[in-house]
Design a protein around this motif. Structure first.
Motif, PDB file in Angstrom:
ATOM      1  N   MET A   1      47.360 -72.073  67.450  1.00  0.00           N
ATOM      2  CA  MET A   1      46.304 -72.403  66.482  1.00  0.00           C
ATOM      3  C   MET A   1      45.032 -72.809  67.227  1.00  0.00           C
ATOM      4  N   ASN A   2      44.541 -71.928  68.088  1.00  0.00           N
ATOM      5  CA  ASN A   2      43.353 -72.205  68.901  1.00  0.00           C
ATOM      6  C   ASN A   2      42.144 -71.510  68.288  1.00  0.00           C
ATOM      7  N   VAL A   3      41.261 -72.267  67.626  1.00  0.00           N
ATOM      8  CA  VAL A   3      40.122 -71.682  66.913  1.00  0.00           C
ATOM      9  C   VAL A   3      39.139 -71.041  67.882  1.00  0.00           C
ATOM     10  N   THR A   4      38.896 -71.707  69.019  1.00  0.00           N
ATOM     11  CA  THR A   4      37.954 -71.164  70.011  1.00  0.00           C
ATOM     12  C   THR A   4      38.418 -69.805  70.507  1.00  0.00           C
ATOM     13  N   LEU A   5      39.715 -69.692  70.814  1.00  0.00           N
ATOM     14  CA  LEU A   5      40.264 -68.415  71.273  1.00  0.00           C
ATOM     15  C   LEU A   5      40.169 -67.358  70.185  1.00  0.00           C
ATOM     16  N   ALA A   6      40.438 -67.738  68.945  1.00  0.00           N
ATOM     17  CA  ALA A   6      40.366 -66.780  67.833  1.00  0.00           C
ATOM     18  C   ALA A   6      38.957 -66.215  67.689  1.00  0.00           C
ATOM     19  N   VAL A   7      37.941 -67.096  67.778  1.00  0.00           N
ATOM     20  CA  VAL A   7      36.542 -66.647  67.659  1.00  0.00           C
ATOM     21  C   VAL A   7      36.177 -65.747  68.835  1.00  0.00           C
ATOM     22  N   LYS A   8      36.641 -66.118  70.020  1.00  0.00           N
ATOM     23  CA  LYS A   8      36.346 -65.312  71.215  1.00  0.00           C
ATOM     24  C   LYS A   8      36.940 -63.913  71.101  1.00  0.00           C
ATOM     25  N   GLN A   9      38.167 -63.842  70.607  1.00  0.00           N
ATOM     26  CA  GLN A   9      38.812 -62.533  70.421  1.00  0.00           C
ATOM     27  C   GLN A   9      38.076 -61.694  69.382  1.00  0.00           C
ATOM     28  N   TYR A  10      37.582 -62.356  68.345  1.00  0.00           N
ATOM     29  CA  TYR A  10      36.833 -61.659  67.296  1.00  0.00           C
ATOM     30  C   TYR A  10      35.552 -61.056  67.858  1.00  0.00           C
ATOM     31  N   ILE A  11      34.826 -61.836  68.656  1.00  0.00           N
ATOM     32  CA  ILE A  11      33.575 -61.339  69.244  1.00  0.00           C
ATOM     33  C   ILE A  11      33.871 -60.232  70.255  1.00  0.00           C
ATOM     34  N   SER A  12      34.954 -60.373  71.010  1.00  0.00           N
ATOM     35  CA  SER A  12      35.355 -59.319  71.962  1.00  0.00           C
ATOM     36  C   SER A  12      35.634 -58.011  71.233  1.00  0.00           C
ATOM     37  N   LYS A  13      36.312 -58.126  70.078  1.00  0.00           N
ATOM     38  CA  LYS A  13      36.636 -56.932  69.285  1.00  0.00           C
ATOM     39  C   LYS A  13      35.359 -56.258  68.799  1.00  0.00           C
ATOM     40  N   MET A  14      34.374 -57.050  68.378  1.00  0.00           N
ATOM     41  CA  MET A  14      33.094 -56.484  67.933  1.00  0.00           C
ATOM     42  C   MET A  14      32.455 -55.666  69.049  1.00  0.00           C
ATOM     43  N   ILE A  15      32.464 -56.230  70.250  1.00  0.00           N
ATOM     44  CA  ILE A  15      31.819 -55.560  71.392  1.00  0.00           C
ATOM     45  C   ILE A  15      32.578 -54.297  71.764  1.00  0.00           C
ATOM     46  N   GLU A  16      33.912 -54.376  71.783  1.00  0.00           N
ATOM     47  CA  GLU A  16      34.732 -53.199  72.114  1.00  0.00           C
ATOM     48  C   GLU A  16      34.519 -52.073  71.116  1.00  0.00           C
ATOM     49  N   ASN A  17      34.399 -52.412  69.835  1.00  0.00           N
ATOM     50  CA  ASN A  17      34.272 -51.394  68.789  1.00  0.00           C
ATOM     51  C   ASN A  17      32.977 -50.601  68.891  1.00  0.00           C
ATOM     52  N   SER A  18      31.987 -51.154  69.577  1.00  0.00           N
ATOM     53  CA  SER A  18      30.709 -50.438  69.706  1.00  0.00           C
ATOM     54  C   SER A  18      30.759 -49.366  70.792  1.00  0.00           C
ATOM     55  N   GLY A  19      31.843 -49.356  71.590  1.00  0.00           N
ATOM     56  CA  GLY A  19      32.007 -48.327  72.610  1.00  0.00           C
ATOM     57  C   GLY A  19      31.248 -48.655  73.886  1.00  0.00           C
ATOM     58  N   PRO A  20      31.308 -47.740  74.879  1.00  0.00           N
ATOM     59  CA  PRO A  20      30.620 -47.983  76.160  1.00  0.00           C
ATOM     60  C   PRO A  20      29.107 -47.857  76.011  1.00  0.00           C
ATOM     61  N   GLY A  21      28.373 -48.447  76.976  1.00  0.00           N
ATOM     62  CA  GLY A  21      26.912 -48.359  76.970  1.00  0.00           C
ATOM     63  C   GLY A  21      26.257 -49.727  76.888  1.00  0.00           C
ATOM     64  N   MET A  22      24.979 -49.772  77.187  1.00  0.00           N
ATOM     65  CA  MET A  22      24.226 -51.030  77.192  1.00  0.00           C
ATOM     66  C   MET A  22      23.992 -51.517  75.763  1.00  0.00           C
ATOM     67  N   LYS A  23      24.125 -52.843  75.600  1.00  0.00           N
ATOM     68  CA  LYS A  23      24.071 -53.409  74.246  1.00  0.00           C
ATOM     69  C   LYS A  23      23.162 -54.623  74.191  1.00  0.00           C
ATOM     70  N   VAL A  24      22.650 -54.880  72.961  1.00  0.00           N
ATOM     71  CA  VAL A  24      21.940 -56.114  72.659  1.00  0.00           C
ATOM     72  C   VAL A  24      22.727 -56.832  71.568  1.00  0.00           C
ATOM     73  N   LEU A  25      22.861 -58.153  71.696  1.00  0.00           N
ATOM     74  CA  LEU A  25      23.535 -58.948  70.683  1.00  0.00           C
ATOM     75  C   LEU A  25      22.474 -59.635  69.835  1.00  0.00           C
ATOM     76  N   LEU A  26      22.430 -59.261  68.550  1.00  0.00           N
ATOM     77  CA  LEU A  26      21.409 -59.748  67.620  1.00  0.00           C
ATOM     78  C   LEU A  26      22.047 -60.802  66.726  1.00  0.00           C
ATOM     79  N   MET A  27      21.537 -62.051  66.806  1.00  0.00           N
ATOM     80  CA  MET A  27      22.204 -63.169  66.116  1.00  0.00           C
ATOM     81  C   MET A  27      21.200 -63.979  65.301  1.00  0.00           C
ATOM     82  N   ASP A  28      21.721 -64.954  64.546  1.00  0.00           N
ATOM     83  CA  ASP A  28      20.861 -65.941  63.896  1.00  0.00           C
ATOM     84  C   ASP A  28      21.066 -67.283  64.595  1.00  0.00           C
TER      85      ASP A  28
END
Length: 545
Positions: A1-28
């Motif tokens: 039940m590690n919330v920090t790890l869960a959020v980190k995995q979620y963000i990792s999945k977002m980045i992986e789903n965008s595929g290879p190549g240079m990226k910008v992370l647009l946030m609020d």
């Protein structure tokens, strides 16, 4: 039940789903803080994220060589900023992820702003509140009708399944007096699954009577519209097929098309024997009484014969006209075999056949796209060109990508295509050695394996957790399955066979719809937010957390 790890995995999945190549992370402002808590700058740089920007910044430069990953809270301000961004995009493509539920109207506004079609994906596949309420009401009504207060398991990979499970549980807890039924030794079980885990089953042509009727003619509240059948008589333009009131239909629901033909012939012969002879004389009161007594039964049988002869005749005509036996054989090959070289040749050959319909052509390409989604030698772009040359509409061509977004490898929580479990691999091996009795019915829905594992006590809690602390110790006896996104008649056949072959187990199947291929593709459009020609919003979108 590690919330920090869960959020980190979620963000990792977002980045992986965008595929290879240079990226910008647009946030609020808030999501910037979230990301900074779980990732160091050096860690995220290793994932090819080279730039970090705020969505509300007015001083950002246009950088078309970068992909944008948007991670935002679904506030009105952020939606407005994003609309402005999409109207004048600064990056090549956008992958949009919201941290919570976003409304249908806001998704629609984003879709309309995406005039340059730079959005590759919108995260947030979730319930429209009205649909969640409707499914909750429907499920709890069934539970009350069956007098069941079940334990609940749900598909972990689907946020929608978890939310529906929680919603049903909330009603049961709130109305605990209504659900205070006599306790059984083994509590009943409600299993909530997501259609997107198996997008293959609703794409296949079917060969059992009920499923064929729905696939080729459409079955709506037990009614079939036959008005478009060539030369149809007025009294057969709409017919009713109900297992409750039609003995022939009840006995033949799950039989294959070849057996139906034989049984129709037997029905006709039986009818001919019972048909009153023209020369029959009614010479006595007893003759007249016998005729009157038998006439209603004869009239009912006459209606049954003409109805089923017409329906089976039209099915036969469509099978021949659309060359469905050849099409179905390749569909089964795509669904069940793993021979890329043979598959690509078979699909290309059928796409070049002028008698293969638009729908059948596009479903073959969809099945190929799901099966060989990540194959190193995939010829999907070439097959898309073949569809274009064949004159398949842009609406249908766009649906190929939509189906992959809906039920592709990135979405699925199961090993739908390539089993990794040793038992599953062994089963597949022996099936290959033994061969199959019918090449048109090789496929078994994923639901079969899920229920088989459940009945044997092998369904993993890590993939299908219980809602709450309790769990079943014994084999379940009363199982209610609900498929978010709709069930199919092939899955109904699976449940029928499991009920028949597993003494002591009773399974009921339900879903938000009963699909044929056309209705499933409409579901995909709603779920992914794509119409055929322009992206439209929906309360249920393509990705899940």
């Amino acid at each position: 039940m590690n919330v920090t790890l869960a959020v980190k995995q979620y963000i990792s999945k977002m980045i992986e789903n965008s595929g290879p190549g240079m990226k910008v992370l647009l946030m609020d402002k808030e999501t910037t803080s979230i990301v900074s808590v779980v990732y160091t700058q050096s860690e995220i740089l290793q994932k090819e994220v080279y730039l970090f920007e705020r969505i509300d910044s007015q001083s950002r430069d246009s950088m078309k060589h970068l992909k944008a990953i948007c991670f935002l809270r679904p506030t009105k301000e952020n939606v407005q900023h994003l609309i402005q961004e999409l109207r004048r995009p600064k990056y090549s493509v956008y992958f949009i992820y919201f941290s919570n539920v976003i409304s249908k109207s806001e998704i629609k506004a984003l879709a309309e702003a995406d005039e340059q079609e730079v959005v590759a994906e919108v995260q947030g596949r979730t319930w429209e509140p009205s649909m969640l309420s409707r499914c909750t009401q429907g499920l709890t009504s069934v539970l009350l009708a069956l007098k069941k207060c079940p334990m609940i398991r749900y598909q972990l990979s689907s946020d929608m399944a978890k939310r529906l499970a929680e919603s049903v549980k909330q009603i049961i807890t709130k109305e605990y007096e209504l659900f205070d039924f006599r306790k059984t030794e083994v509590p009943p079980l409600l299993l909530i699954l997501d259609r997107s885990d198996d997008a293959i089953t609703p794409l296949l042509n079917q060969w059992t009577y009920q499923a064929m009727v729905h696939e080729l003619l459409g079955l709506n509240n037990n009614r079939i519209d036959l008005s478009r059948v060539p030369g149809i008589s007025k009294d057969l333009r709409e017919v009713v097929l109900s297992a409750e009131n039609d003995e022939f239909y009840a006995n033949n629901l799950y039989l294959n098309f070849g057996e139906i033909g034989t049984n129709i012939k037997n029905l006709m012969e039986d009818f001919q024997k019972k048909k009153p002879k023209d020369q029959q004389k009614l010479e006595s009161i007893s003759d007249m009484k016998a005729f009157v007594d038998n006439y209603p039964q004869f009239k009912k049988m006459s209606g049954t014969v003409s109805k089923h002869v017409t329906v089976v005749g039209e099915l036969s005509r469509l099978v021949s006209e659309r060359q469905l036996m050849e099409v179905s054989e390749v569909e089964q090959e795509l669904a069940c075999q793993n021979d890329h070289s043979n598959a690509q040749q078979s699909v290309r050959r059928l796409l070049q056949n002028p008698r293969v319909s638009e729908l059948d052509a596009v479903r073959l390409v969809m099945l190929y796209a799901l099966r060989y989604e990540r194959h190193s030698s995939s010829i999907l772009p070439s097959l898309m060109e073949e569809l274009s040359r064949k004159g398949v509409s842009e609406r249908y061509r766009r649906m190929v990508q939509s189906v992959v977004e809906y039920g592709g490898k990135r979405i699925r929580g199961s090993d739908l295509i390539t089993p990794t479990d040793a038992v599953a691999i062994t089963k597949q091996f022996f099936k290959g050695l033994k061969g199959v009795e019918n090449v048109y019915t090789q496929h078994q829905p994923l639901l079969h394996d899920t229920l088989d594992q459940l009945i044997k006590g092998r369904l993993k809690d890590s993939q299908f957790p219980y809602l709450g602390a309790s769990s079943l110790r014994d084999r379940p006896q009363d199982i209610m399955v609900f498929l978010i996104g709709g069930a199919t008649y092939e899955e109904a056949l699976t449940v029928y066979n499991l009920n028949r072959n597993t003494p002591g187990v009773r399974i009921v199947l339900g879903g938000s719809a009963i699909h044929n291929t056309k209705s499933f593709l409409e579901e995909v459009i709603l779920a992914t937010g794509h119409s055929g020609d322009r992206a439209q919003g929906s309360g249920r979108h393509s990705t899940r957390r």
